[in-house]
Design an enzyme around this catalytic site. Structure first.
Site, short mmCIF file in Angstrom:
data_model
loop_
_atom_site.label_atom_id
_atom_site.label_comp_id
_atom_site.label_asym_id
_atom_site.label_seq_id
_atom_site.Cartn_x
_atom_site.Cartn_y
_atom_site.Cartn_z
N HIS A 89 -19.69 -1.90 -1.34
CA HIS A 89 -20.78 -1.29 -0.57
C HIS A 89 -20.27 0.03 0.00
CE1 HIS A 89 -23.57 -0.79 2.85
NE2 HIS A 89 -24.38 -1.64 2.25
N ASP A 103 -14.36 -7.15 2.98
CA ASP A 103 -15.73 -7.01 3.45
C ASP A 103 -16.42 -8.36 3.28
OD1 ASP A 103 -18.42 -6.55 3.80
OD2 ASP A 103 -18.57 -4.88 2.41
N GLN A 128 -21.48 -10.28 3.04
CA GLN A 128 -22.32 -11.21 2.27
C GLN A 128 -21.75 -12.62 2.26
OE1 GLN A 128 -25.31 -10.69 0.96
NE2 GLN A 128 -25.32 -8.56 1.61
N LYS A 132 -26.90 -10.21 9.21
CA LYS A 132 -26.99 -11.02 7.99
C LYS A 132 -26.72 -12.51 8.28
CE LYS A 132 -25.19 -7.27 5.04
NZ LYS A 132 -26.41 -6.48 5.01
N CYS A 156 -26.90 0.64 -1.64
CA CYS A 156 -25.67 1.24 -1.08
C CYS A 156 -24.46 0.97 -1.96
CB CYS A 156 -25.41 0.74 0.34
SG CYS A 156 -26.62 1.31 1.54
#
Length: 406
Positions: free
Chosen positions: A122, A199, A202, A225, A364
Protein backbone atom coordinates in the site's frame (compact mmCIF):
# COMPACT_ATOMS: atom_id res chain seq x y z
CA UNK A 1 -21.11 -20.82 18.00
CA UNK A 2 -20.61 -18.21 15.30
CA UNK A 3 -23.98 -16.58 14.63
CA UNK A 4 -23.66 -14.13 11.75
CA UNK A 5 -27.24 -12.90 12.06
CA UNK A 6 -26.66 -12.04 15.71
CA UNK A 7 -23.46 -10.23 14.73
CA UNK A 8 -25.25 -8.32 11.97
CA UNK A 9 -27.79 -7.08 14.52
CA UNK A 10 -24.91 -5.40 16.36
CA UNK A 11 -24.23 -3.08 13.41
CA UNK A 12 -27.05 -0.54 12.98
CA UNK A 13 -25.98 0.63 9.53
CA UNK A 14 -26.60 -2.84 8.07
CA UNK A 15 -30.34 -2.38 8.50
CA UNK A 16 -30.50 0.55 6.07
CA UNK A 17 -31.22 0.53 2.36
CA UNK A 18 -29.19 2.08 -0.45
CA UNK A 19 -31.00 3.03 -3.65
CA UNK A 20 -34.03 1.13 -2.41
CA UNK A 21 -32.05 -2.09 -1.88
CA UNK A 22 -30.71 -3.69 1.32
CA UNK A 23 -27.14 -2.55 1.88
CA UNK A 24 -24.47 -5.11 1.00
CA UNK A 25 -21.31 -3.62 2.44
CA UNK A 26 -18.28 -5.09 0.66
CA UNK A 27 -15.90 -2.17 1.22
CA UNK A 28 -14.40 -3.46 4.46
CA UNK A 29 -10.87 -3.32 3.04
CA UNK A 30 -11.17 0.47 2.99
CA UNK A 31 -13.01 0.88 6.29
CA UNK A 32 -15.27 -1.39 8.34
CA UNK A 33 -18.61 -0.53 9.90
CA UNK A 34 -18.99 0.01 13.66
CA UNK A 35 -20.96 -2.10 16.14
CA UNK A 36 -23.36 -0.38 18.50
CA UNK A 37 -21.08 -1.00 21.49
CA UNK A 38 -18.37 1.10 19.84
CA UNK A 39 -20.82 3.85 18.92
CA UNK A 40 -22.16 3.84 22.50
CA UNK A 41 -18.65 3.96 23.98
CA UNK A 42 -17.76 6.97 21.85
CA UNK A 43 -21.00 8.76 22.74
CA UNK A 44 -20.59 8.01 26.45
CA UNK A 45 -16.99 9.21 26.49
CA UNK A 46 -17.96 12.54 24.95
CA UNK A 47 -21.22 12.97 26.88
CA UNK A 48 -20.19 11.87 30.37
CA UNK A 49 -16.46 11.23 30.78
CA UNK A 50 -14.54 13.55 28.49
CA UNK A 51 -11.42 15.39 29.63
CA UNK A 52 -7.82 15.58 28.50
CA UNK A 53 -5.61 12.71 29.63
CA UNK A 54 -2.44 12.58 31.73
CA UNK A 55 -1.43 15.07 34.43
CA UNK A 56 -4.95 16.17 35.23
CA UNK A 57 -5.77 15.73 38.92
CA UNK A 58 -9.54 16.06 38.65
CA UNK A 59 -12.01 13.20 38.46
CA UNK A 60 -12.88 13.40 34.77
CA UNK A 61 -9.24 13.50 33.71
CA UNK A 62 -8.49 10.47 35.87
CA UNK A 63 -11.41 8.54 34.35
CA UNK A 64 -10.41 9.46 30.80
CA UNK A 65 -6.77 8.59 31.46
CA UNK A 66 -7.65 5.21 32.95
CA UNK A 67 -9.95 4.33 30.05
CA UNK A 68 -7.45 5.55 27.47
CA UNK A 69 -4.42 3.80 28.94
CA UNK A 70 -6.36 0.54 29.43
CA UNK A 71 -6.44 0.23 25.64
CA UNK A 72 -2.66 -0.22 25.55
CA UNK A 73 -2.92 -3.54 27.39
CA UNK A 74 -5.84 -4.59 25.16
CA UNK A 75 -3.80 -4.02 22.00
CA UNK A 76 -0.77 -5.76 23.51
CA UNK A 77 -2.96 -8.77 24.24
CA UNK A 78 -4.56 -8.59 20.78
CA UNK A 79 -1.14 -8.75 19.11
CA UNK A 80 0.44 -10.94 21.81
CA UNK A 81 3.14 -8.38 22.54
CA UNK A 82 5.22 -9.24 25.61
CA UNK A 83 4.71 -5.83 27.23
CA UNK A 84 2.10 -3.13 26.81
CA UNK A 85 4.91 -0.54 26.76
CA UNK A 86 5.82 -1.90 23.31
CA UNK A 87 2.55 -0.41 21.99
CA UNK A 88 2.65 3.14 20.63
CA UNK A 89 -0.68 4.84 19.99
CA UNK A 90 -1.19 6.80 16.78
CA UNK A 91 -3.82 7.73 14.20
CA UNK A 92 -3.33 4.54 12.17
CA UNK A 93 -0.90 2.55 10.06
CA UNK A 94 0.17 5.51 7.92
CA UNK A 95 1.41 7.43 10.94
CA UNK A 96 2.93 4.28 12.42
CA UNK A 97 5.07 3.50 9.39
CA UNK A 98 6.10 7.15 9.06
CA UNK A 99 7.18 7.02 12.69
CA UNK A 100 9.50 4.12 11.86
CA UNK A 101 10.84 5.92 8.79
CA UNK A 102 11.62 9.15 10.67
CA UNK A 103 12.29 7.77 14.13
CA UNK A 104 14.35 4.70 13.31
CA UNK A 105 15.35 4.51 9.65
CA UNK A 106 16.58 8.10 9.23
CA UNK A 107 18.91 7.59 12.16
CA UNK A 108 20.26 4.22 11.00
CA UNK A 109 20.33 4.26 7.17
CA UNK A 110 22.85 5.99 4.96
CA UNK A 111 23.14 6.73 1.26
CA UNK A 112 23.16 3.48 -0.71
CA UNK A 113 21.53 1.41 2.03
CA UNK A 114 18.60 -0.71 0.87
CA UNK A 115 14.95 -1.03 1.83
CA UNK A 116 13.17 -4.10 0.44
CA UNK A 117 9.48 -3.83 -0.44
CA UNK A 118 7.06 -6.16 -2.17
CA UNK A 119 5.21 -4.89 -5.22
CA UNK A 120 1.95 -5.43 -3.29
CA UNK A 121 2.57 -2.68 -0.75
CA UNK A 122 0.00 0.00 0.00
CA UNK A 123 1.21 3.55 -0.58
CA UNK A 124 1.39 3.95 3.22
CA UNK A 125 4.24 1.44 3.14
CA UNK A 126 5.87 2.94 0.03
CA UNK A 127 5.84 6.73 0.25
CA UNK A 128 7.77 7.00 3.56
CA UNK A 129 10.59 5.00 1.98
CA UNK A 130 10.49 7.23 -1.09
CA UNK A 131 11.07 10.14 1.30
CA UNK A 132 14.29 8.42 2.38
CA UNK A 133 15.20 7.73 -1.24
CA UNK A 134 14.70 11.39 -2.17
CA UNK A 135 16.34 12.92 0.89
CA UNK A 136 19.04 10.43 1.83
CA UNK A 137 19.83 8.38 -1.26
CA UNK A 138 18.37 5.18 0.17
CA UNK A 139 17.77 2.47 -2.46
CA UNK A 140 14.36 0.78 -2.74
CA UNK A 141 14.44 -2.81 -3.98
CA UNK A 142 11.23 -4.40 -5.25
CA UNK A 143 10.17 -8.04 -5.01
CA UNK A 144 7.46 -9.25 -7.39
CA UNK A 145 4.61 -11.67 -6.78
CA UNK A 146 4.02 -14.68 -9.02
CA UNK A 147 1.14 -15.01 -11.49
CA UNK A 148 -1.29 -16.04 -8.72
CA UNK A 149 -0.39 -13.10 -6.52
CA UNK A 150 1.63 -15.20 -4.08
CA UNK A 151 4.82 -13.83 -2.58
CA UNK A 152 7.49 -16.48 -2.06
CA UNK A 153 9.49 -15.59 1.07
CA UNK A 154 12.58 -16.93 -0.71
CA UNK A 155 12.28 -14.08 -3.22
CA UNK A 156 12.44 -11.54 -0.43
CA UNK A 157 15.33 -13.33 1.26
CA UNK A 158 17.23 -13.63 -2.03
CA UNK A 159 16.93 -9.87 -2.50
CA UNK A 160 18.85 -9.21 0.72
CA UNK A 161 22.42 -7.96 0.30
CA UNK A 162 25.02 -6.59 2.75
CA UNK A 163 23.52 -3.12 2.13
CA UNK A 164 20.00 -4.17 3.16
CA UNK A 165 18.99 -2.48 6.40
CA UNK A 166 15.20 -2.83 6.39
CA UNK A 167 12.45 -5.06 4.99
CA UNK A 168 8.93 -3.61 4.91
CA UNK A 169 6.21 -6.09 3.89
CA UNK A 170 2.44 -6.33 4.08
CA UNK A 171 0.98 -9.22 6.06
CA UNK A 172 -2.09 -9.33 3.79
CA UNK A 173 -2.48 -7.54 0.47
CA UNK A 174 -5.38 -5.10 0.40
CA UNK A 175 -5.81 -5.78 -3.34
CA UNK A 176 -5.02 -9.46 -3.87
CA UNK A 177 -5.90 -10.82 -0.43
CA UNK A 178 -2.54 -12.63 -0.43
CA UNK A 179 -1.36 -13.68 3.02
CA UNK A 180 2.41 -13.44 3.27
CA UNK A 181 4.61 -15.81 5.28
CA UNK A 182 6.11 -12.92 7.20
CA UNK A 183 7.41 -15.22 9.95
CA UNK A 184 9.95 -16.81 7.59
CA UNK A 185 11.00 -13.40 6.27
CA UNK A 186 11.36 -11.93 9.76
CA UNK A 187 13.39 -14.88 11.03
CA UNK A 188 15.94 -14.56 8.24
CA UNK A 189 16.09 -10.79 8.50
CA UNK A 190 16.58 -10.90 12.25
CA UNK A 191 19.39 -13.43 11.92
CA UNK A 192 21.20 -10.85 9.77
CA UNK A 193 20.42 -7.88 12.00
CA UNK A 194 17.95 -6.39 9.49
CA UNK A 195 14.95 -4.42 10.74
CA UNK A 196 11.47 -5.62 9.75
CA UNK A 197 8.29 -3.55 9.40
CA UNK A 198 5.00 -5.39 8.86
CA UNK A 199 1.90 -3.59 7.60
CA UNK A 200 -0.88 -5.36 9.49
CA UNK A 201 -3.75 -3.12 8.39
CA UNK A 202 -5.59 -5.89 6.55
CA UNK A 203 -4.39 -9.00 8.35
CA UNK A 204 -5.13 -7.98 11.94
CA UNK A 205 -8.89 -7.79 11.32
CA UNK A 206 -9.10 -11.16 9.57
CA UNK A 207 -6.86 -13.53 11.55
CA UNK A 208 -5.05 -13.99 14.86
CA UNK A 209 -1.75 -12.09 15.05
CA UNK A 210 1.18 -13.05 17.29
CA UNK A 211 4.07 -10.62 17.00
CA UNK A 212 6.28 -12.67 19.31
CA UNK A 213 5.89 -15.76 17.16
CA UNK A 214 6.26 -13.65 14.01
CA UNK A 215 9.50 -12.14 15.23
CA UNK A 216 8.98 -8.73 13.60
CA UNK A 217 10.41 -5.46 14.87
CA UNK A 218 7.38 -3.31 14.03
CA UNK A 219 3.74 -4.26 13.35
CA UNK A 220 1.24 -1.52 12.44
CA UNK A 221 -2.54 -1.65 12.76
CA UNK A 222 -5.28 0.84 12.01
CA UNK A 223 -8.46 1.17 14.03
CA UNK A 224 -11.05 2.00 11.39
CA UNK A 225 -10.52 -1.37 9.69
CA UNK A 226 -10.88 -3.14 13.07
CA UNK A 227 -14.51 -2.03 13.48
CA UNK A 228 -13.24 0.93 15.51
CA UNK A 229 -13.14 4.69 14.93
CA UNK A 230 -11.15 6.45 12.25
CA UNK A 231 -8.13 8.34 13.56
CA UNK A 232 -7.14 5.47 15.85
CA UNK A 233 -4.37 2.93 15.57
CA UNK A 234 -1.16 1.62 17.06
CA UNK A 235 2.20 0.15 16.22
CA UNK A 236 4.01 -2.63 18.05
CA UNK A 237 7.67 -1.73 18.51
CA UNK A 238 10.09 -4.36 19.74
CA UNK A 239 11.74 -2.91 22.83
CA UNK A 240 15.26 -3.18 21.41
CA UNK A 241 14.24 -1.18 18.34
CA UNK A 242 12.27 1.30 20.41
CA UNK A 243 15.39 2.10 22.41
CA UNK A 244 17.20 2.86 19.14
CA UNK A 245 14.56 5.37 18.01
CA UNK A 246 14.54 9.12 18.30
CA UNK A 247 11.25 11.05 18.72
CA UNK A 248 9.13 11.47 15.63
CA UNK A 249 6.97 14.43 16.70
CA UNK A 250 7.76 16.97 19.40
CA UNK A 251 5.34 18.54 21.86
CA UNK A 252 3.53 17.85 25.09
CA UNK A 253 3.49 14.45 26.81
CA UNK A 254 6.65 13.18 25.09
CA UNK A 255 8.96 15.29 27.28
CA UNK A 256 10.19 15.25 30.86
CA UNK A 257 11.60 18.75 30.98
CA UNK A 258 12.02 21.66 28.59
CA UNK A 259 14.28 24.65 29.20
CA UNK A 260 15.57 27.41 26.96
CA UNK A 261 18.65 25.32 26.22
CA UNK A 262 17.68 21.67 26.65
CA UNK A 263 14.96 19.08 26.32
CA UNK A 264 14.78 15.67 27.98
CA UNK A 265 12.38 13.04 26.71
CA UNK A 266 9.84 10.84 28.41
CA UNK A 267 10.23 7.07 28.50
CA UNK A 268 8.74 5.00 25.66
CA UNK A 269 5.99 4.68 24.58
CA UNK A 270 5.15 8.23 25.71
CA UNK A 271 8.34 9.43 24.01
CA UNK A 272 6.59 8.87 20.68
CA UNK A 273 3.14 10.22 21.55
CA UNK A 274 3.26 14.00 21.35
CA UNK A 275 0.32 16.30 21.95
CA UNK A 276 -3.29 15.67 22.87
CA UNK A 277 -4.09 12.25 21.41
CA UNK A 278 -7.26 10.85 19.90
CA UNK A 279 -8.62 10.11 23.35
CA UNK A 280 -12.13 9.03 22.46
CA UNK A 281 -10.98 7.32 19.27
CA UNK A 282 -8.61 5.11 21.22
CA UNK A 283 -11.26 4.30 23.81
CA UNK A 284 -13.55 3.29 20.94
CA UNK A 285 -10.79 1.13 19.46
CA UNK A 286 -10.39 -0.66 22.78
CA UNK A 287 -14.09 -1.52 22.75
CA UNK A 288 -13.84 -2.71 19.13
CA UNK A 289 -10.98 -5.03 20.06
CA UNK A 290 -13.01 -6.36 23.00
CA UNK A 291 -15.86 -6.99 20.57
CA UNK A 292 -13.68 -8.89 18.11
CA UNK A 293 -12.03 -10.96 20.79
CA UNK A 294 -15.45 -11.72 22.25
CA UNK A 295 -16.32 -13.37 18.93
CA UNK A 296 -12.86 -14.95 18.65
CA UNK A 297 -10.29 -14.29 15.96
CA UNK A 298 -10.18 -17.95 14.93
CA UNK A 299 -13.95 -17.93 14.54
CA UNK A 300 -13.78 -14.75 12.46
CA UNK A 301 -11.12 -16.28 10.25
CA UNK A 302 -13.12 -19.48 9.78
CA UNK A 303 -16.25 -17.51 8.82
CA UNK A 304 -14.38 -15.35 6.33
CA UNK A 305 -12.56 -18.36 4.87
CA UNK A 306 -15.98 -19.90 4.27
CA UNK A 307 -17.14 -16.71 2.54
CA UNK A 308 -13.97 -16.71 0.42
CA UNK A 309 -14.49 -20.28 -0.70
CA UNK A 310 -18.14 -19.64 -1.55
CA UNK A 311 -17.25 -16.51 -3.52
CA UNK A 312 -14.54 -18.39 -5.43
CA UNK A 313 -17.11 -21.04 -6.34
CA UNK A 314 -19.68 -18.49 -7.52
CA UNK A 315 -17.13 -16.46 -9.49
CA UNK A 316 -15.90 -19.64 -11.12
CA UNK A 317 -19.12 -19.74 -13.14
CA UNK A 318 -18.50 -16.29 -14.60
CA UNK A 319 -15.77 -16.71 -17.20
CA UNK A 320 -16.00 -13.00 -18.05
CA UNK A 321 -14.89 -11.91 -14.60
CA UNK A 322 -11.13 -11.64 -14.10
CA UNK A 323 -9.99 -11.85 -10.47
CA UNK A 324 -6.55 -10.64 -9.45
CA UNK A 325 -5.03 -12.84 -6.76
CA UNK A 326 -5.94 -16.52 -6.77
CA UNK A 327 -3.88 -18.10 -4.01
CA UNK A 328 -6.09 -20.61 -2.16
CA UNK A 329 -5.15 -19.25 1.28
CA UNK A 330 -5.93 -15.63 0.46
CA UNK A 331 -8.29 -13.53 2.50
CA UNK A 332 -11.86 -12.77 1.45
CA UNK A 333 -10.76 -9.91 -0.83
CA UNK A 334 -11.63 -9.96 -4.54
CA UNK A 335 -10.24 -7.38 -6.96
CA UNK A 336 -11.82 -7.89 -10.36
CA UNK A 337 -12.55 -6.57 -13.80
CA UNK A 338 -15.22 -7.58 -16.34
CA UNK A 339 -14.16 -8.52 -19.85
CA UNK A 340 -15.13 -5.89 -22.38
CA UNK A 341 -16.77 -3.74 -19.74
CA UNK A 342 -16.34 -0.08 -18.96
CA UNK A 343 -14.03 1.34 -16.31
CA UNK A 344 -14.10 -0.04 -12.77
CA UNK A 345 -15.85 3.13 -11.66
CA UNK A 346 -18.74 2.38 -14.03
CA UNK A 347 -19.02 -1.19 -12.74
CA UNK A 348 -18.99 0.08 -9.15
CA UNK A 349 -21.79 2.51 -9.96
CA UNK A 350 -23.98 -0.26 -11.36
CA UNK A 351 -23.35 -2.41 -8.28
CA UNK A 352 -24.26 0.52 -6.05
CA UNK A 353 -27.65 0.73 -7.77
CA UNK A 354 -28.25 -2.76 -6.41
CA UNK A 355 -27.12 -1.72 -2.92
CA UNK A 356 -23.70 -3.37 -3.23
CA UNK A 357 -20.85 -1.19 -1.96
CA UNK A 358 -17.45 -1.99 -3.46
CA UNK A 359 -14.32 0.11 -4.02
CA UNK A 360 -13.01 1.05 -7.45
CA UNK A 361 -9.62 2.37 -8.51
CA UNK A 362 -6.00 1.54 -7.77
CA UNK A 363 -6.57 0.99 -4.03
CA UNK A 364 -3.42 2.98 -3.16
CA UNK A 365 -1.29 0.32 -4.86
CA UNK A 366 0.15 1.98 -7.95
CA UNK A 367 3.21 -0.29 -8.30
CA UNK A 368 1.03 -3.41 -8.06
CA UNK A 369 -1.33 -2.14 -10.74
CA UNK A 370 1.64 -1.46 -13.01
CA UNK A 371 2.99 -4.94 -12.27
CA UNK A 372 -0.24 -6.70 -13.26
CA UNK A 373 -0.87 -4.31 -16.16
CA UNK A 374 -4.27 -2.98 -15.09
CA UNK A 375 -5.24 0.64 -14.53
CA UNK A 376 -7.99 -0.06 -11.99
CA UNK A 377 -10.14 -2.80 -10.50
CA UNK A 378 -13.28 -3.12 -8.46
CA UNK A 379 -12.68 -4.64 -5.05
CA UNK A 380 -15.15 -6.58 -2.93
CA UNK A 381 -13.76 -7.11 0.57
CA UNK A 382 -15.69 -9.03 3.20
CA UNK A 383 -15.89 -8.89 6.96
CA UNK A 384 -17.31 -10.50 10.05
CA UNK A 385 -20.92 -9.53 9.30
CA UNK A 386 -21.12 -10.53 5.65
CA UNK A 387 -23.10 -13.54 4.40
CA UNK A 388 -23.34 -15.95 1.51
CA UNK A 389 -26.68 -14.45 0.51
CA UNK A 390 -24.92 -11.11 0.11
CA UNK A 391 -22.42 -12.79 -2.18
CA UNK A 392 -25.38 -14.02 -4.25
CA UNK A 393 -26.66 -10.44 -4.47
CA UNK A 394 -23.21 -9.28 -5.58
CA UNK A 395 -23.05 -11.98 -8.27
CA UNK A 396 -26.50 -10.99 -9.56
CA UNK A 397 -25.35 -7.36 -9.74
CA UNK A 398 -22.22 -8.41 -11.63
CA UNK A 399 -24.36 -10.21 -14.19
CA UNK A 400 -26.42 -7.05 -14.64
CA UNK A 401 -23.25 -5.00 -15.17
CA UNK A 402 -21.98 -7.53 -17.70
CA UNK A 403 -25.27 -7.45 -19.61
CA UNK A 404 -25.23 -3.65 -19.71
CA UNK A 405 -21.63 -3.29 -20.87
CA UNK A 406 -21.20 -6.38 -23.04
Amino acid sequence: MFDVQKIRADFPILSREVNGKPLVYFDNGASAQKPQVVIDAISNAYAHEYANVHRGLHTLSNIATDNYEAVRAKIANFLNASDEEEIVFNSGTTEGINMVAYGWAMAHLREGDEVILSVMEHHANIVPWHFLRERMGVVIKWVDTDSTGALDPARVIDAITPRTKLVAITHMSNVLGTVVDVKTICAEARSRGICTVIDGSQAAVHMPVDVQDMGCDFYAITGHKLYGPSGSGAIFCRRERMEEMRPFIGGGDMIREVTKDTVTYNDPPMKFEAGTPGIVQMIGLGVAIDYMQGIGMQAIKAHEDDLRDYAVQKLGGLNWVQVQGTTPTKGAIFSFTIDGAAHAHDISTILDKRGVAVRAGQHCCGPLMAHIGINATCRASMGVYNTKSEIDTWIDALELAHDLFA
